[in-house]
Design a protein around this motif. Structure first.
Motif, PDB file in Angstrom:
ATOM      1  N   THR A 146       0.815  -1.236   0.110  1.00  0.00           N
ATOM      2  CA  THR A 146      -0.070  -0.103  -0.079  1.00  0.00           C
ATOM      3  C   THR A 146       0.792   1.295   0.044  1.00  0.00           C
ATOM      4  N   GLY A 147       0.257   2.406  -0.280  1.00  0.00           N
ATOM      5  CA  GLY A 147       0.919   3.760  -0.384  1.00  0.00           C
ATOM      6  C   GLY A 147       1.897   3.783  -1.622  1.00  0.00           C
ATOM      7  N   THR A 148       2.948   4.834  -1.479  1.00  0.00           N
ATOM      8  CA  THR A 148       3.560   5.172  -2.663  1.00  0.00           C
ATOM      9  C   THR A 148       5.261   5.471  -2.266  1.00  0.00           C
ATOM     10  N   GLY A 149       6.216   5.537  -2.996  1.00  0.00           N
ATOM     11  CA  GLY A 149       7.430   5.618  -2.606  1.00  0.00           C
ATOM     12  C   GLY A 149       8.360   4.386  -2.607  1.00  0.00           C
ATOM     13  N   THR A 150       9.542   4.770  -2.936  1.00  0.00           N
ATOM     14  CA  THR A 150      10.558   3.444  -2.949  1.00  0.00           C
ATOM     15  C   THR A 150      11.117   3.243  -1.581  1.00  0.00           C
ATOM     16  N   ASP A 151      10.547   3.878  -0.797  1.00  0.00           N
ATOM     17  CA  ASP A 151      11.177   3.775   0.869  1.00  0.00           C
ATOM     18  C   ASP A 151      10.305   2.860   1.756  1.00  0.00           C
ATOM     19  N   ARG A 152       9.339   2.506   1.039  1.00  0.00           N
ATOM     20  CA  ARG A 152       8.431   1.514   1.756  1.00  0.00           C
ATOM     21  C   ARG A 152       9.168   0.229   2.040  1.00  0.00           C
ATOM     22  N   SER A 153       8.942  -0.568   2.935  1.00  0.00           N
ATOM     23  CA  SER A 153       9.822  -1.923   3.186  1.00  0.00           C
ATOM     24  C   SER A 153       8.620  -3.013   3.542  1.00  0.00           C
ATOM     25  N   VAL A 154       8.790  -4.034   3.172  1.00  0.00           N
ATOM     26  CA  VAL A 154       8.101  -5.395   3.315  1.00  0.00           C
ATOM     27  C   VAL A 154       9.070  -6.328   4.023  1.00  0.00           C
ATOM     28  N   THR A 155       8.671  -6.937   5.267  1.00  0.00           N
ATOM     29  CA  THR A 155       9.666  -7.996   5.836  1.00  0.00           C
ATOM     30  C   THR A 155       8.816  -9.101   5.368  1.00  0.00           C
ATOM     31  N   VAL A 156       9.653  -9.899   4.674  1.00  0.00           N
ATOM     32  CA  VAL A 156       9.032 -11.187   4.214  1.00  0.00           C
ATOM     33  C   VAL A 156       9.576 -12.351   5.245  1.00  0.00           C
ATOM     34  N   ARG A 157       8.769 -13.226   5.902  1.00  0.00           N
ATOM     35  CA  ARG A 157       9.376 -14.147   6.909  1.00  0.00           C
ATOM     36  C   ARG A 157       8.774 -15.630   6.016  1.00  0.00           C
ATOM     37  N   MET A 158       9.969 -16.382   5.771  1.00  0.00           N
ATOM     38  CA  MET A 158       9.339 -17.648   5.394  1.00  0.00           C
ATOM     39  C   MET A 158       9.883 -18.915   5.997  1.00  0.00           C
ATOM     40  N   ASP A 179       5.479 -21.976   4.047  1.00  0.00           N
ATOM     41  CA  ASP A 179       4.448 -20.554   4.321  1.00  0.00           C
ATOM     42  C   ASP A 179       5.169 -19.510   4.461  1.00  0.00           C
ATOM     43  N   VAL A 180       4.520 -18.326   3.868  1.00  0.00           N
ATOM     44  CA  VAL A 180       5.133 -17.063   3.635  1.00  0.00           C
ATOM     45  C   VAL A 180       4.260 -15.733   4.229  1.00  0.00           C
ATOM     46  N   GLU A 181       4.760 -15.132   5.283  1.00  0.00           N
ATOM     47  CA  GLU A 181       4.154 -14.069   5.867  1.00  0.00           C
ATOM     48  C   GLU A 181       4.966 -12.761   5.698  1.00  0.00           C
ATOM     49  N   CYS A 182       4.089 -11.721   5.047  1.00  0.00           N
ATOM     50  CA  CYS A 182       4.496 -10.447   4.619  1.00  0.00           C
ATOM     51  C   CYS A 182       3.823  -9.313   5.805  1.00  0.00           C
ATOM     52  N   LYS A 183       5.208  -8.500   6.131  1.00  0.00           N
ATOM     53  CA  LYS A 183       4.445  -7.432   7.028  1.00  0.00           C
ATOM     54  C   LYS A 183       5.140  -6.255   6.436  1.00  0.00           C
ATOM     55  N   GLN A 184       4.185  -5.115   5.873  1.00  0.00           N
ATOM     56  CA  GLN A 184       4.567  -3.890   5.609  1.00  0.00           C
ATOM     57  C   GLN A 184       4.791  -3.062   6.740  1.00  0.00           C
ATOM     58  N   LYS A 185       6.088  -2.277   6.858  1.00  0.00           N
ATOM     59  CA  LYS A 185       6.728  -1.793   8.244  1.00  0.00           C
ATOM     60  C   LYS A 185       5.596  -0.765   8.385  1.00  0.00           C
ATOM     61  N   ASP A 186       5.277   0.364   7.394  1.00  0.00           N
ATOM     62  CA  ASP A 186       4.818   1.606   7.844  1.00  0.00           C
ATOM     63  C   ASP A 186       3.590   1.419   8.136  1.00  0.00           C
ATOM     64  N   THR A 187       2.728   0.285   7.791  1.00  0.00           N
ATOM     65  CA  THR A 187       1.098   0.162   8.059  1.00  0.00           C
ATOM     66  C   THR A 187       1.049  -1.288   8.955  1.00  0.00           C
ATOM     67  N   SER A 188       2.119  -1.862   9.156  1.00  0.00           N
ATOM     68  CA  SER A 188       1.994  -3.202   9.968  1.00  0.00           C
ATOM     69  C   SER A 188       0.900  -4.225   9.593  1.00  0.00           C
ATOM     70  N   ASN A 189       0.393  -4.059   8.247  1.00  0.00           N
ATOM     71  CA  ASN A 189      -0.221  -4.999   7.660  1.00  0.00           C
ATOM     72  C   ASN A 189       0.417  -6.290   7.463  1.00  0.00           C
ATOM     73  N   VAL A 190      -0.177  -7.503   7.923  1.00  0.00           N
ATOM     74  CA  VAL A 190       0.261  -8.714   7.581  1.00  0.00           C
ATOM     75  C   VAL A 190      -0.433  -9.647   6.914  1.00  0.00           C
ATOM     76  N   THR A 191       0.185 -10.285   5.907  1.00  0.00           N
ATOM     77  CA  THR A 191      -0.588 -11.213   5.016  1.00  0.00           C
ATOM     78  C   THR A 191       0.170 -12.401   4.668  1.00  0.00           C
ATOM     79  N   HIS A 192      -0.706 -13.496   4.933  1.00  0.00           N
ATOM     80  CA  HIS A 192      -0.099 -14.793   4.867  1.00  0.00           C
ATOM     81  C   HIS A 192      -0.337 -15.456   3.184  1.00  0.00           C
ATOM     82  N   LEU A 193       0.546 -15.662   2.588  1.00  0.00           N
ATOM     83  CA  LEU A 193       0.475 -16.242   1.221  1.00  0.00           C
ATOM     84  C   LEU A 193       1.014 -17.564   0.947  1.00  0.00           C
TER      85      LEU A 193
END
Length: 460
Positions: free
Chosen positions: A420-432, A440-454
């Motif tokens: 979500t959002g814009t800019g190249t400074d957005r960071s997503v932590t991918v935990r596998m 199992d893949v867990e993705c957490k976007q740092k600025d929003t704390s949104n967590v998605t399991h993929l």
């Protein structure tokens, strides 16, 4: 997919029907049950996904399904009951205390799966060596038998027989299945197999001669004789049908036991339908006299019964070993002093980067704790307006690949990380997490704390 899903649906519906007869009323509903589907441990991630999708097509809900690895399930089952040793005394895997090691040989119809387990401090099981094996199961013996018949009657006759007389072909294999369970290295009595009349008729039609004459001309002499519809074979002939399968199993186990991590293995646990074969059992006792050879009663049902235990207690297996080096492909700023020119790419924002870098997530042979992510990495988008990042997963057969194009490295799956959002400074932590039976893949976007399991797509 149709064949597998219909097979699973039949088993599911049969269980529900049986439960209704036993419980009364409406019985159980599919959503009342957590289903466990077993697969060979040597199967790859795409094959596991295929089985999961087949089960879903059969009406099993995704969140009510667990994939279990067959040798692990069998190992759990045998930890819960006393099992017979070959010398009629009793031994029990549950008496194996912490630190004890044993090898599990799961010999089924198609595959032979081999893993090495060590008992943990709390009785849980640790996998010491990555699952390995090959297509050396009982069907290899069947193939050898049919090839032998092909030499007698003609390979073209056997192919036609399979195409035109499928029921007779299946009956022939069933008869051979019963006989092959009685064949042992110490037995020298002849083996009698009933041949379908349709096979003799095909030989007459296609070869212009009688099957009996063909067998007499084969040069086997007294080793193979046809009397009426009965084919009588010397024991020495039938034993050769087992040679490829058994020698492959013995060699592979011998090589595994020579590896340092497996030193100290005290027993071989033989499970799966093919493990009920006296030929396989006796050969292992001969080749590995210092080890305890354990075959539980009804070895062919050990996987099935162990799958129930695994469904109730999936963390009974506490550690697994990675079969591959897993990683993703990333780009980094191009450095002409260490990057090949063929990997150089200039992007529309003017940045020059090196493509196809292998970013390691987990290493071949690495011990992984079940339930714990094996890797967490941060990823940032290249473009300001990116709404997602597509990521590929690669598997390599070496420990330290540099590029995803290296020899022995191949793309096995992909997934898309939402942003979500814009800019190249957005960071997503991918935990596998690779330690489960599925990735199992867990993705957490740092600025929003949104967590998605993929779920990784291994089939597209």
């Amino acid at each position: 997919m149709t064949v597998f899903s219909l097979s699973i649906r039949f088993l599911k519906d049969e269980l529900l029907k049986t439960s209704g007869d036993q419980i009364g009323g409406n019985g159980l509903e599919p959503e009342d049950i957590h289903w466990v589907l077993t697969v060979p441990a040597i199967w790859n991630d795409a094959a596991k996904q295929f089985m999961r999708e087949a089960a879903q097509e059969a009406g099993i809900l995704q969140n009510m399904l667990t994939i279990a690895l067959e040798p692990e399930a069998a190992s759990l089952y045998c930890r819960h009951l006393p099992v017979e040793k070959g010398d009629n005394s009793r031994t029990c895997l549950s008496k194996f205390g912490a630190g004890k090691k044993y090898l599990v040989l799961d010999a089924g119809g198609g595959t032979v799966d081999i893993t090495v387990h060590e008992v943990g401090p709390s009785g849980d099981l640790k996998e010491l060596h990555k699952a390995s094996g090959g297509a050396w199961g009982g069907t290899k013996v069947d193939e050898a038998f049919m090839n032998f018949l092909g030499q007698l009657a003609g390979l073209d006759v056997i192919e036609r027989f399979k195409d035109v007389n499928m029921e007779d072909y299946i009956d022939l294999l069933r008869d051979f299945e019963i006989k092959k369970r009685d064949i042992a290295p110490s037995k020298d009595s002849k083996v009698t197999i009933k041949l379908p009349i349709a096979l003799s008729e095909l030989v007459r039609e296609m070869k212009g001669t009688e099957l009996k004459s063909k067998i007499q001309q084969s040069g086997l002499g007294e080793k193979a004789k046809l009397t009426g519809d009965k084919l009588r074979l010397e024991a020495s002939v039938v034993k050769t049908f087992f040679q490829t399968s058994i020698s492959s199993c013995v060699k592979h186990v011998s090589d595994l036991l020579d590896e340092p991590v497996n030193h100290g293995v005290q027993a071989i646990l033989m499970v799966g339908g093919f493990s009920e074969s006296p030929m396989l059992q006796e050969m292992f006792k001969i080749k590995f006299p210092k080890l305890t050879i354990i075959t539980p009663p009804e070895a062919g049902l050990a996987v099935l019964k162990g799958a129930v235990i695994f469904g109730h207690s999936p963390k009974s297996i506490s550690e697994r070993v990675s079969k591959y080096t897993y990683g993703t492909d990333i780009t980094v700023p191009f450095d002409e002093s260490k990057h090949p020119w063929s990997k150089r790419k200039e992007y529309k924002n003017g940045e020059v980067r090196c493509n196809d870098i292998f970013s390691k997530l987990v290493e071949l042979g690495q011990t992984m704790i079940v339930g714990q992510p094996q890797d967490a990495q941060n990823f940032t988008p290249i473009f300001d307006d990116q709404k997602s990042m597509s990521m590929n997963i690669y598997a390599a057969q070496s420990k330290d690949p540099k590029f995803v194009t290296d020899y022995g490295c191949q793309q096995i799956g992909s997934f898309s990380v939402p942003m979500t959002g814009t800019g190249t400074d957005r960071s997503v932590t991918v935990r596998m997490t690779f330690a489960g039976t599925e990735i199992d893949v867990e993705c957490k976007q740092k600025d929003t704390s949104n967590v998605t399991h993929l779920k990784v797509d291994f089939l597209s």
